[in-house]
Design an enzyme around this catalytic site. Structure first.
Site, PDB file in Angstrom:
ATOM      1  N   HIS A 272       0.866  -1.181   0.000  1.00  0.00           N
ATOM      2  CA  HIS A 272       0.000   0.000   0.000  1.00  0.00           C
ATOM      3  C   HIS A 272       0.903   1.230   0.000  1.00  0.00           C
ATOM      4  O   HIS A 272       2.148   1.098  -0.033  1.00  0.00           O
ATOM      5  CB  HIS A 272      -0.951  -0.025   1.199  1.00  0.00           C
ATOM      6  CG  HIS A 272      -0.267  -0.262   2.524  1.00  0.00           C
ATOM      7  ND1 HIS A 272       0.623   0.630   3.071  1.00  0.00           N
ATOM      8  CD2 HIS A 272      -0.326  -1.301   3.393  1.00  0.00           C
ATOM      9  CE1 HIS A 272       1.059   0.172   4.221  1.00  0.00           C
ATOM     10  NE2 HIS A 272       0.520  -1.009   4.440  1.00  0.00           N
TER      11      HIS A 272
ATOM     12  N   HIS B  69       3.984   1.294   2.346  1.00  0.00           N
ATOM     13  CA  HIS B  69       5.165   0.561   1.866  1.00  0.00           C
ATOM     14  C   HIS B  69       5.892   1.364   0.790  1.00  0.00           C
ATOM     15  O   HIS B  69       7.123   1.449   0.786  1.00  0.00           O
ATOM     16  CB  HIS B  69       4.743  -0.777   1.235  1.00  0.00           C
ATOM     17  CG  HIS B  69       4.171  -1.780   2.184  1.00  0.00           C
ATOM     18  ND1 HIS B  69       2.866  -2.201   2.123  1.00  0.00           N
ATOM     19  CD2 HIS B  69       4.738  -2.460   3.209  1.00  0.00           C
ATOM     20  CE1 HIS B  69       2.654  -3.114   3.066  1.00  0.00           C
ATOM     21  NE2 HIS B  69       3.765  -3.282   3.744  1.00  0.00           N
TER      22      HIS B  69
HETATM   23  P1  AMP Z   1       4.499  -5.125   6.773  1.00  0.00           P
HETATM   24  O1  AMP Z   1       4.502  -5.519   5.342  1.00  0.00           O
HETATM   25  O2  AMP Z   1       3.145  -4.842   7.320  1.00  0.00           O
HETATM   26  O3  AMP Z   1       5.332  -6.042   7.635  1.00  0.00           O
HETATM   27  O4  AMP Z   1       5.233  -3.711   6.842  1.00  0.00           O
HETATM   28  C1  AMP Z   1       6.486  -3.511   6.238  1.00  0.00           C
HETATM   29  C2  AMP Z   1       7.008  -2.167   6.679  1.00  0.00           C
HETATM   30  O5  AMP Z   1       6.077  -1.165   6.297  1.00  0.00           O
HETATM   31  C3  AMP Z   1       7.171  -2.055   8.202  1.00  0.00           C
HETATM   32  O6  AMP Z   1       8.359  -1.340   8.488  1.00  0.00           O
HETATM   33  C4  AMP Z   1       5.950  -1.290   8.613  1.00  0.00           C
HETATM   34  O7  AMP Z   1       6.132  -0.539   9.804  1.00  0.00           O
HETATM   35  C5  AMP Z   1       5.780  -0.362   7.421  1.00  0.00           C
HETATM   36  N1  AMP Z   1       4.406   0.135   7.330  1.00  0.00           N
HETATM   37  C6  AMP Z   1       3.271  -0.606   7.378  1.00  0.00           C
HETATM   38  N2  AMP Z   1       2.187   0.203   7.325  1.00  0.00           N
HETATM   39  C7  AMP Z   1       2.647   1.456   7.253  1.00  0.00           C
HETATM   40  C8  AMP Z   1       2.031   2.743   7.173  1.00  0.00           C
HETATM   41  N3  AMP Z   1       0.706   2.897   7.176  1.00  0.00           N
HETATM   42  N4  AMP Z   1       2.814   3.838   7.099  1.00  0.00           N
HETATM   43  C9  AMP Z   1       4.176   3.705   7.113  1.00  0.00           C
HETATM   44  N5  AMP Z   1       4.821   2.532   7.176  1.00  0.00           N
HETATM   45  C10 AMP Z   1       4.067   1.425   7.242  1.00  0.00           C
END
Ligand code: AMP
Length: 282
Positions: free
Chosen positions: A34, A37
């Site tokens: 999204h 990311h």
């Molecule tokens: P995930 O794929 O959910 O494990 O997230 C991968 C990275 O994206 C992690 O460092 C999360 O903290 C970051 N992340 C997830 N959602 C958001 C968001 N809404 N805003 C900023 N970073 C995000």
């Protein structure tokens, strides 16, 4: 954008970058990209010469009964999105590639892993810290970037890097939100239309906390009570609502410039988190 599937492929890609005297910034993810990311990937491109994104739904950070098997995936779309923001390489290993044998070693960042999300997910941060250390070792990255949405994860990684002298510079990026305030998350895709409305209690709770703090109400217990009432009125199940010191993650009795409101709720079967500073200075 190069697609890399094995550790050997990543190592050879990384060696080639280093031979040219260039730097790498790693963006660890579990995919289903999204705008949050993509913001991390763009920022990574400002930090280093080359951006390596890892897409790995890491089994060791899920407990039995959690959403490992249903975690949303869309590999083709993820590839298109990553390429569109200039990612140089995407590492998407199979589970056997990351864990070819039963892993006997685990990293536990003691003090930061057991409160807040760690209370209901006791093995989660061990799984996160261990896989991030493995990724750092595989990639030989100079820097890595994480989202502040997962503030506890960020604190755990920073502590691990400091404790183990890991030569990787850790960067972070503020939460990217939907227009109505909901923090972006791959798990938002689980929400029904009604649950999507209930989920707004998180950003509304944060706004309420900020309004109270701005009006001079600095007693954490009082603020938490008000936000609890708001969340209860949205019929969500509260895991925790806490006001903590951003560095130690310990409870703050009074709101100050370091005080972070941190929340986790269950909406149906979906667990969502959010956080933000209460004194924003604006
Ligand atoms: P995930 O794929 O959910 O494990 O997230 C991968 C990275 O994206 C992690 O460092 C999360 O903290 C970051 N992340 C997830 N959602 C958001 C968001 N809404 N805003 C900023 N970073 C995000």
């Amino acid at each position: 954008m190069k697609l890399l599937h094995t550790k050997a492929e990543v190592q050879s890609w990384s060696k080639n970058i280093k031979t040219q005297g260039s730097t790498i910034c790693l963006v660890p993810t579990m995919g289903f990209f999204h705008a949050g990311h993509l913001a991390l990937m763009k920022r990574a491109g400002e930090i280093a010469d080359s951006v390596l994104v890892t897409l790995f739904v890491n089994p060791s950070q899920f407990a039995p009964g959690e959403d490992l098997s249903t975690y949303p995936r869309d590999f083709a779309s993820d590839c298109r999105k990553a390429e569109s923001v200039g990612v140089d390489a995407l590492f998407c290993p199979e589970v056997d590639e990351m864990y070819p044998q039963v892993c006997q070693t685990s990293i536990r960042v003691k003090s930061l892993s057991h409160q807040l999300c760690g209370k209901t997910r006791p093995a989660h941060f061990d799984g996160v810290a261990t896989v991030v250390a493995k990724l750092f070792n595989i990639c030989g990255t100079d820097a890595a970037i994480f989202g502040e949405k997962d503030f506890q994860q960020l604190a755990v990684i920073k502590q691990m890097v400091a404790d183990l002298n890991i030569p990787v510079a850790i960067h972070s990026l503020p939460i990217v939100r939907e227009a109505d305030g909901l923090a972006m998350s791959s798990r938002n895709s689980y929400l029904s239309v009604d649950e999507r409305k209930q989920a707004l209690c998180l950003s509304q709770g944060l706004r309420l906390g900020r309004e109270l703090a701005a009006s001079g109400v600095l007693d954490s217990r009082f603020i938490i009570e008000k936000i609890t009432a708001l969340c209860n009125s949205c019929a969500v199940t509260i895991d925790y609502i806490a006001i903590i010191n951003m560095k130690t993650l310990e409870n703050s009795l009074r709101v100050d410039g370091q005080a972070l409101l941190a929340m986790a709720v269950m909406i149906g079967r979906t667990r969502l988190i959010d956080n933000g500073f209460l004194l924003t200075g604006d």
